[in-house]
Enzyme design. Structure first.
Site, mmCIF file in Angstrom:
data_model
loop_
_atom_site.group_PDB
_atom_site.id
_atom_site.type_symbol
_atom_site.label_atom_id
_atom_site.label_comp_id
_atom_site.label_asym_id
_atom_site.label_seq_id
_atom_site.Cartn_x
_atom_site.Cartn_y
_atom_site.Cartn_z
ATOM 1 C CG ASP A 19 -3.839 -1.453 -11.852
ATOM 2 O OD1 ASP A 19 -4.734 -2.138 -11.344
ATOM 3 O OD2 ASP A 19 -2.654 -1.833 -11.954
ATOM 4 C CD GLU A 226 -4.763 -4.596 -4.780
ATOM 5 O OE1 GLU A 226 -3.546 -4.696 -4.584
ATOM 6 O OE2 GLU A 226 -5.378 -5.354 -5.559
HETATM 7 O O1 FUB Z 1 -1.550 -3.999 -11.332
HETATM 8 C C1 FUB Z 1 -0.792 -4.453 -10.237
HETATM 9 C C2 FUB Z 1 -1.596 -4.386 -8.990
HETATM 10 O O2 FUB Z 1 -2.771 -5.150 -9.121
HETATM 11 C C3 FUB Z 1 -2.109 -3.004 -8.636
HETATM 12 O O3 FUB Z 1 -1.127 -2.157 -8.139
HETATM 13 C C4 FUB Z 1 -3.202 -3.377 -7.722
HETATM 14 O O4 FUB Z 1 -4.071 -2.346 -7.396
HETATM 15 C C5 FUB Z 1 -3.872 -4.503 -8.484
HETATM 16 O O5 FUB Z 1 -4.738 -4.027 -9.465
#
Ligand code: FUB
Length: 336
Positions: A19, A226
């Site tokens: 991320d 997301e």
């Molecule tokens: O790293 C945890 C979660 O996985 C993140 O918040 C999402 O975007 C995905 O990458």
């Protein structure tokens, strides 16, 4: 010996990272990633495998310089309101202060957004006593416009709990929209001048097709899942995000920071591992995509590594699709 950074290769290998939110502060590239933990605990669609407990800030003097780990910048134990899961963070600079925005579960197991501050881009960061009032879900990304207004974009489906907030309050039993209904959009709110609270109730960002109709929940190759990110190029606002179940990074364009955004296409084709998450940043006269995959662990979803590659715009403002494993593309970017 510290290795120089190369496109499409892990930026660091001494820990698992994911991320990556990249920014240029004071002429240097700073990267704010999640710090994945190596464990054999449960793994499921709720994201219970992502049990991160701290953040490290990384930096590079320039795009080919070694990537430096500045050590622990914030730990779960120092966030009074949080109980677990420090997921994807972002950072911003304003008021002579560096702000670290991050999601974590509160003591009731509900994802909230927190903020921590520092006088230095690499921390250490001191967390606020409480989460941002009215915040929920995951993956905050902060964009400061040319007029100095700051906006926070956030949200994520499934483990990120966005479905559970459709009525404005948390409903643990709420489900996402039916396939023929508009998909859920990320949320956006302007931040207060001190960058610590929302100036307004977050609103849903609308993402539409070229025909103006909302992207539907069934359009899994286009709909928001997301990891929202906002950047500005040639006066237009670009909202990019992960499509989750179809594993792509895609983007949509608007004339306004809050949308509506018109869907345009794919930035990055699927990477090794389930999740895909990114940031886009200008470094001198070039643009770069920072992203992650699970190549460092041989494909384990919760043991990821951050990478970068150059991003190219076409003359009409659209973005060229990147296949990070296409060998000639990799070789070309190494030579540049
Ligand atoms: O790293 C945890 C979660 O996985 C993140 O918040 C999402 O975007 C995905 O990458």
């Amino acid at each position: 010996m510290t290795k120089i950074a190369k496109p499409n290769e892990p930026l660091v290998t001494h820990m698992y990272t994911a991320d990556p939110s990249a920014h240029v502060f004071d002429g240097k590239i700073y990267i704010y990633p999640s710090h994945d933990l190596d464990h054999d605990g449960p793994s499921n669609d709720n994201g219970d495998q992502y049990i991160m407990e701290d953040y490290h800030v990384l930096s590079m003097d320039h795009i080919h310089a070694p990537c430096i780990d500045h050590g622990e910048a914030l730990h779960l134990r120092d966030i009074p309101w949080a109980s677990k899961q420090l997921w994807a963070p972002d950072a911003a600079y304003k008021n002579d202060t560096y702000y670290l925005y991050f999601p974590a579960k509160d003591k009731e197991g509900i994802f909230r957004l927190g903020v921590a501050t520092s006088s230095r881009p690499y921390g250490p960061f001191a967390a606020q006593e409480h989460y941002i009032p009215g915040s929920f879900s995951i993956d905050p990304a902060v964009f400061i416009d040319d007029d100095n207004k700051a906006y926070i974009y956030f949200g994520g489906l499934w483990g990120g709990q966005l479905e559970k907030w459709q009525t404005g309050t948390y409903d643990p039993n709420a489900e996402g929209p039916a396939p023929h209904e508009p998909a859920l959009g990320p949320r956006v709110a302007e931040l207060s001048d001190d960058m610590l609270t929302f100036k307004e109730t977050p609103q849903e960002v609308s993402i539409v097709g070229e025909d103006g109709r909302p992207i539907l929940a069934s359009e899994e190759d286009k709909r928001f899942f997301e990891g929202p990110w906002l950047h500005k190029y040639n006066g237009y606002y670009y909202l990019s995000y992960s499509t989750g179940t179809t594993h792509c990074l895609v983007y949509a364009i608007s004339e306004h920071p809050k949308g509506p955004f018109v869907f345009k296409g794919t930035i990055l084709t699927p990477v090794i591992g389930w999740t895909t998450h990114h940031s886009i940043v200008q470094v001198e006269d070039k643009w770069y995509l920072f992203y992650h995959d699970s190549s460092l662990s041989g494909g384990v979803n919760h043991k990821r590594c951050i990478k970068y590659t150059e991003l190219t715009y076409n003359s009409d403002g659209t973005i060229q699709t990147i296949d990070p494993y296409k060998q000639d593309e990799v070789m070309q970017s190494i030579k540049r």
